[in-house]
Design an enzyme around this catalytic site. Structure first.
Site, PDB file in Angstrom:
ATOM      1  N   CYS A 270       0.892  -1.350  -0.002  1.00  0.00           N
ATOM      2  CA  CYS A 270       0.086   0.060   0.040  1.00  0.00           C
ATOM      3  C   CYS A 270       0.877   1.268   0.028  1.00  0.00           C
ATOM      4  O   CYS A 270       0.530   2.199  -0.632  1.00  0.00           O
ATOM      5  CB  CYS A 270      -1.042   0.032   1.358  1.00  0.00           C
ATOM      6  SG  CYS A 270       0.028  -0.159   2.687  1.00  0.00           S
ATOM      7  N   HIS A 402      -1.569   0.202   7.427  1.00  0.00           N
ATOM      8  CA  HIS A 402      -2.133   0.756   6.203  1.00  0.00           C
ATOM      9  C   HIS A 402      -2.096   2.095   5.974  1.00  0.00           C
ATOM     10  O   HIS A 402      -1.561   2.881   6.662  1.00  0.00           O
ATOM     11  CB  HIS A 402      -3.847   0.366   6.201  1.00  0.00           C
ATOM     12  CG  HIS A 402      -4.343   0.379   4.783  1.00  0.00           C
ATOM     13  ND1 HIS A 402      -3.864  -0.296   3.670  1.00  0.00           N
ATOM     14  CD2 HIS A 402      -5.525   0.887   4.249  1.00  0.00           C
ATOM     15  CE1 HIS A 402      -4.457  -0.195   2.662  1.00  0.00           C
ATOM     16  NE2 HIS A 402      -5.575   0.524   3.248  1.00  0.00           N
ATOM     17  N   ASP A 423      -7.931   4.367  -1.663  1.00  0.00           N
ATOM     18  CA  ASP A 423      -7.499   3.338  -0.996  1.00  0.00           C
ATOM     19  C   ASP A 423      -6.834   2.089  -2.257  1.00  0.00           C
ATOM     20  O   ASP A 423      -7.418   1.789  -2.880  1.00  0.00           O
ATOM     21  CB  ASP A 423      -8.687   2.473  -0.249  1.00  0.00           C
ATOM     22  CG  ASP A 423      -7.982   1.745   0.766  1.00  0.00           C
ATOM     23  OD1 ASP A 423      -6.963   0.887   0.590  1.00  0.00           O
ATOM     24  OD2 ASP A 423      -8.738   1.606   1.902  1.00  0.00           O
TER      25      ASP A 423
END
Length: 489
Positions: A270, A402, A423
């Protein structure tokens, strides 16, 4: 008959008198006021009498720590009492006993004065005394030693289990953060494609084609674009211009492409995908052309790893570099705000880390985070338009486990705030719905995050705001070795 000079007891023979006097505990009466002349049958009897009189303390007792005495000769025998008795005085155990007058022999125990009618019974009885003595001499010490040994073994077992648990936890953390030397993007990509083929969800010819594309991407250092979705910001701008329900105003970042995780970085990529999103916006802004003249296309994840390593070699964030052993390439290591800051600053892109290190609202919320982002986008954009498409780059948002990219913020009619987030976990299919001309706003939910939705303990953001000179870059490199973030109280 011989009389004991100590207690006056009549003894049948001198041998019985010797045994009697050799164990003063057999004398159960106080010494007489005057020795009996008839009792002084020999010098040896007188010597034993003196010994009996000198015996200290109550009958049979001795001071702690003194060695055990032989019941026959009084010699100090210690723990070898049984061996001493059998070697030196075994004949006494079989000596003739007292004649009862009817032909029956009585044998007196030299340790407790018990009378036995059988020499074998006496020997067994004396053996019990010796065993009891050995137990009293060594039992307590043995128990202490055994307890200490058991405690030591228990401590070693607990220490071993604790060390094993710590090793397992450390390995778990290494796996979680991609530091277990299990390979990087390439290895995971190939493994996951093979799994897809085995499950019948990918044809062999597609496997070989995607493998070839992946190898080409790795060789060039350029992302293959398979996970990219473009045009979302433009679609949002049109949507909000026609939306009349509850949005009072909305601020959107400059154009940015969405990148989602692939088979090669799912579960750990991520941070890299959010950097690709941020970079896609900067490449569309001419202000950053000089900084990015060597980076005109979006780099692949392995290439980004190499770029961060280059920043470390320049001297940025040595503490963070040591956490990764100065190596990212070929691993599945997670990166965060500090690595993004180091990479952007090494490219002469001016940015800052803001640390929201604790909640500032009820129920563990972070209203000050929302206020800061509103100020970032609304500064220099205070016009009266409902939809404000700013020139501000998106914001990198990090929390434990995250990261996402902030691409705008809504202000509702009731003055509440709502962030708009890209996201990396959202698929291309989800993002494509936002490009639909007939978008009714239902797909917008994947982007919207209200104050009550962000309740992690800590958040960090990396915000871009201009270009650095070479001198400023050098100064920030030095500063990053001391302090890399500013904390919001």
């Amino acid at each position: 008959m011989v009389l004991c000079d100590v207690c006056g007891q009549a003894l049948p023979s001198e041998a019985a008198a010797r045994r009697h006097l050799q164990r003063p505990s057999l004398c159960r009466r106080q010494p007489r006021s005057a020795p009996c002349a008839a009792a002084a049958g020999s010098d040896e009897l007188r010597r034993h009498t003196d010994t009996a009189r000198a015996e200290p303390g109550p009958p049979g007792c001795r001071r702690p720590g003194t060695p055990a005495e032989c019941p026959f000769c009084g010699a100090a025998a210690g723990r070898e009492l049984e061996e001493h008795v059998r070697a030196r005085h075994g004949h006494l155990l079989g000596a003739p006993g007292t004649d009862t007058g009817n032909g029956e022999q009585l044998y007196e125990c030299p340790m407790c004065s018990l009378t036995c009618t059988n020499i074998q019974i006496l020997e067994e009885h004396v053996d019990l005394h010796l065993e009891e003595h050995n137990f009293s001499e060594g039992g307590n010490i043995s128990d202490l030693e055994l307890a200490q040994q058991l405690q030591t073994e228990e401590d070693e077992r607990q220490r071993s289990e604790e060390e094993k648990r710590e090793r397992e936890e450390f390995k778990k953390l290494q796996r979680q953060y991609g530091l277990d030397n299990s390979g990087g993007f390439k290895q995971q990509f190939l493994k996951n494609m093979e799994r897809e083929v085995d499950r019948g969800r990918m044809q062999p010819f597609e496997y070989h084609k995607r493998k070839a594309d992946m190898m080409e991407s790795l060789a060039s250092g350029i992302d293959d674009g398979r996970t990219k979705t473009s045009g979302v910001i433009e679609a949002l701008c049109k949507y909000y211009q026609n939306e009349n329900k509850d949005v009072r105003r909305v601020w959107l970042s400059a154009g940015v492409d969405h990148f989602h995780s692939s088979l090669g970085d799912r579960g750990w990529g991520c941070g890299y995908r959010n950097f690709q999103m941020l970079l896609s916006s900067l490449l569309q802004n001419s202000l950053y052309n000089d900084c990015l003249r060597d980076t005109t296309l979006i780099p692949s994840i392995p290439k980004i790893q190499s770029m961060i390593e280059d920043a470390w070699r320049e001297g940025f964030d040595p503490h963070g570099a040591s956490h990764f052993n100065n190596r990212l390439h070929g691993s599945k290591a997670w990166i965060g705000a500090c690595e993004i800051y180091s990479l952007l600053t090494s490219l002469r892109i001016k940015c800052q880390i803001i640390d929201f290190h604790k909640p500032t609202g009820p129920m563990g919320t972070h209203p000050r985070l929302f206020e800061w982002i509103l100020h970032y986008y609304s500064t220099d954009n205070e016009g009266g338009a409902k939809v404000v498409c700013t020139s501000k780059p998106p914001i990198y948002l990090q929390h434990q486990g995250h990261s996402r990219t902030v691409v705008g913020i809504e202000e509702k009619r009731n003055r509440s705030l709502c962030l708009l987030l890209f996201d990396p976990g959202c698929s291309s299919q989800q993002m494509q719905k936002l490009l639909n001309q007939n978008n009714d706003g239902t797909g917008l939910k994947v982007l919207q995050k209200f104050v009550g939705s962000l309740k992690e303990q800590q958040y960090q953001i990396v915000a871009v705001d201009g270009v650095l000179s070479l001198e400023e870059k050098a100064a920030r490199c030095h500063a990053s070795q001391v302090l890399t973030s500013e904390k919001i109280p």
